[in-house]
Design a protein around this motif. Structure first.
Motif, short mmCIF file in Angstrom:
data_model
loop_
_atom_site.label_atom_id
_atom_site.label_comp_id
_atom_site.label_asym_id
_atom_site.label_seq_id
_atom_site.Cartn_x
_atom_site.Cartn_y
_atom_site.Cartn_z
N SER A 321 -24.12 -4.24 -14.52
CA SER A 321 -22.66 -4.32 -14.42
C SER A 321 -22.05 -2.98 -14.82
CB SER A 321 -22.12 -5.43 -15.31
OG SER A 321 -22.02 -5.01 -16.65
N SER A 322 -20.79 -2.82 -14.48
CA SER A 322 -20.08 -1.57 -14.79
C SER A 322 -19.49 -1.58 -16.20
CB SER A 322 -18.95 -1.36 -13.77
OG SER A 322 -18.03 -2.45 -13.82
N PRO A 327 -23.18 1.99 -16.88
CA PRO A 327 -23.24 2.93 -15.74
C PRO A 327 -23.82 4.29 -16.08
CG PRO A 327 -21.11 1.80 -15.81
CD PRO A 327 -21.81 1.49 -17.09
N GLU A 332 -27.38 5.55 -9.59
CA GLU A 332 -27.16 4.69 -8.43
C GLU A 332 -28.11 5.06 -7.28
OE1 GLU A 332 -25.15 1.53 -6.55
OE2 GLU A 332 -24.36 2.39 -8.40
N LEU A 338 -25.20 -0.69 -9.28
CA LEU A 338 -24.11 -1.18 -10.13
C LEU A 338 -23.24 -2.17 -9.37
CD1 LEU A 338 -23.11 2.23 -11.74
CD2 LEU A 338 -24.20 0.31 -12.93
N ASP A 340 -19.35 -4.64 -10.11
CA ASP A 340 -18.17 -4.75 -10.97
C ASP A 340 -18.40 -5.80 -12.05
OD1 ASP A 340 -16.94 -2.89 -9.35
OD2 ASP A 340 -15.96 -4.40 -8.10
N SER A 346 -18.81 -9.36 -6.47
CA SER A 346 -19.47 -8.06 -6.43
C SER A 346 -20.96 -8.19 -6.71
CB SER A 346 -18.82 -7.13 -7.46
OG SER A 346 -19.43 -5.85 -7.45
#
Length: 402
Positions: A321-322, A327, A332, A338, A340, A346
């Protein structure tokens, strides 16, 4: 260099990530030739002294209304009073000052100081000792240690936090250098007005046993997802289950390892389908050997989840998750993906994409290994030494002496 570390407790009496991390730091500094002492507090009535792998440990007696780490739940008014005392506790400050006088450190490195009181900073400054404070979490800015409530980040201090942390904010101006376990954690404190005069740095904890092991190539068939950690609402396992309900059941399986809130676990079991297994407490090696992707669905602002690096060390990418510092730990498309934080939609979209094209098979072992290399203890401890030297005004030297 003579270094005094300060933290809420010792791992022998308080089981917490910060406690283990601080002791690991102390041992690493001793191995580099530094003289290291550690000040903690405990439930006893007397000062206790001991040696732990070359680290001199001073366990200060508790001088608050009660010992706050015995697992007992007190009434809200009593807890409020406890936090009020802890924000500026002259009795703990006096006891800590005596340790400063005995050790005469070149530098004080505080960590979580709940129970010791932020007045330890004042005691150090009175003696001309430079201060480096390390942010493992949010306890300085929020008595609950999270600055998170009802599933959402607090945008500003609530009335009780504002009142209880006012002395802490004022005292934080005494700190020479503030170090965040993640940029997110550091920035949250700065945004709320803490540590206005401090240099800034971001450093990970020292992690041992995270050498890259690799894994066999991901198998064909359903995507094998995994969740590994405490099972409490803030960690978001329910978000994961809800998201997976939107994906064809034949395209994935989920293993959930961990213990926690029994009521919450029963709720999760009621929501889970037949392709979800609850494993309870499970060792890391067999767990990671059985999954393709680890999911870290935290809702609360997790500063730096160790489980991400454990996954990398076993060759497993992470869908995270962000929230918080997560992050910052995931590259990525190289070491993971990742979504939301808190968003069922998401997470469902990200998991569906992985299940359809099996991007996990394209994660290169070299990418995971490079990420882990940043956590090599010898590399991290050298960064700590650099921060210490800058804070104390000592020029870099080729070697350290006790």
């Amino acid at each position: 260099m003579r270094i005094l570390l300060a933290n809420t407790g010792h791992p022998a009496t308080i089981k917490g990530g910060a406690e283990a991390a601080v002791l690991d730091l102390g041992h690493a500094l001793v191995a580099r030739g530094h003289h290291v002492a550690l000040a903690v507090h405990h439930a006893g009535a007397e000062l206790e002294e001991s040696d732990d792998g070359g680290v001199r440990v001073y366990a200060l007696p508790n001088r608050n209304l009660y010992f706050g780490f015995d697992g007992r739940r007190r009434p809200a008014p009593l807890r409020l009073a406890w936090h009020g005392v802890d924000s500026a506790n002259p009795l703990m400050a006096r006891a800590f000052g005596e340790i400063l006088d005995r050790e005469k450190p070149d530098l004080l490195n505080t960590h979580v100081v709940v129970g010791l009181s932020q007045l330890v900073w004042r005691e150090a400054r009175r003696r001309g000792v430079p201060i480096v404070h390390y942010l493992h979490e949010y306890g300085t800015m929020c008595p609950r240690g999270s600055a998170f409530r009802d599933g959402h980040l607090c945008k500003r201090p609530c009335a009780s936090c504002s009142l209880l942390t006012r002395p802490r904010k004022r005292l934080s101006a005494l700190v020479n250098t503030v170090v965040g376990v993640s940029r997110f954690t550091l920035q949250r404190h700065l945004d709320w007005g803490f540590f206005p005069n401090a240099r800034q740095a971001v450093l990970p904890n020292i992690f041992h046993g995270l050498s890259f092991r690799g894994r066999a190539p991901a198998k064909s068939g359903p995507l094998r997802l995994g969740y590994f950690g405490r099972l409490i609402p803030d960690k978001g396992a329910h978000v994961l289950l809800q998201a997976l309900q939107a994906i064809p059941a034949e395209s994935w399986t989920l293993d959930i390892a961990g213990t926690g809130d029994e009521t919450y676990i029963e709720q999760l079991k009621r929501e889970a389908g037949r392709n979800v297994r609850f494993l309870g407490w499970t060792g890391a090696a067999p767990f990671f050997a059985g999954i393709d992707v680890l999911v870290v669905p935290s809702i609360w602002p997790d500063p730096q989840p160790r489980v991400i690096f454990e996954a990398f060390s076993h060759g497993v990418p992470v869908l995270g998750s962000s929230a918080g510092g997560i992050p910052e730990q995931i590259d990525e498309g190289e070491t993971g993906w990742l979504f939301d934080a808190g968003s069922v939609e998401s997470l469902a979209a990200a998991a569906a994409t992985l299940a359809a094209d099996r991007s996990d098979r394209r994660i290169r072992p070299a990418s995971l290994e490079r990420r882990l290399a940043r956590l090599a203890p010898e590399r991290v401890i050298a960064e700590y030494e650099r921060v210490y030297q800058e804070a104390s005004g000592v020029a870099s030297a080729p070697s350290c002496t006790a």
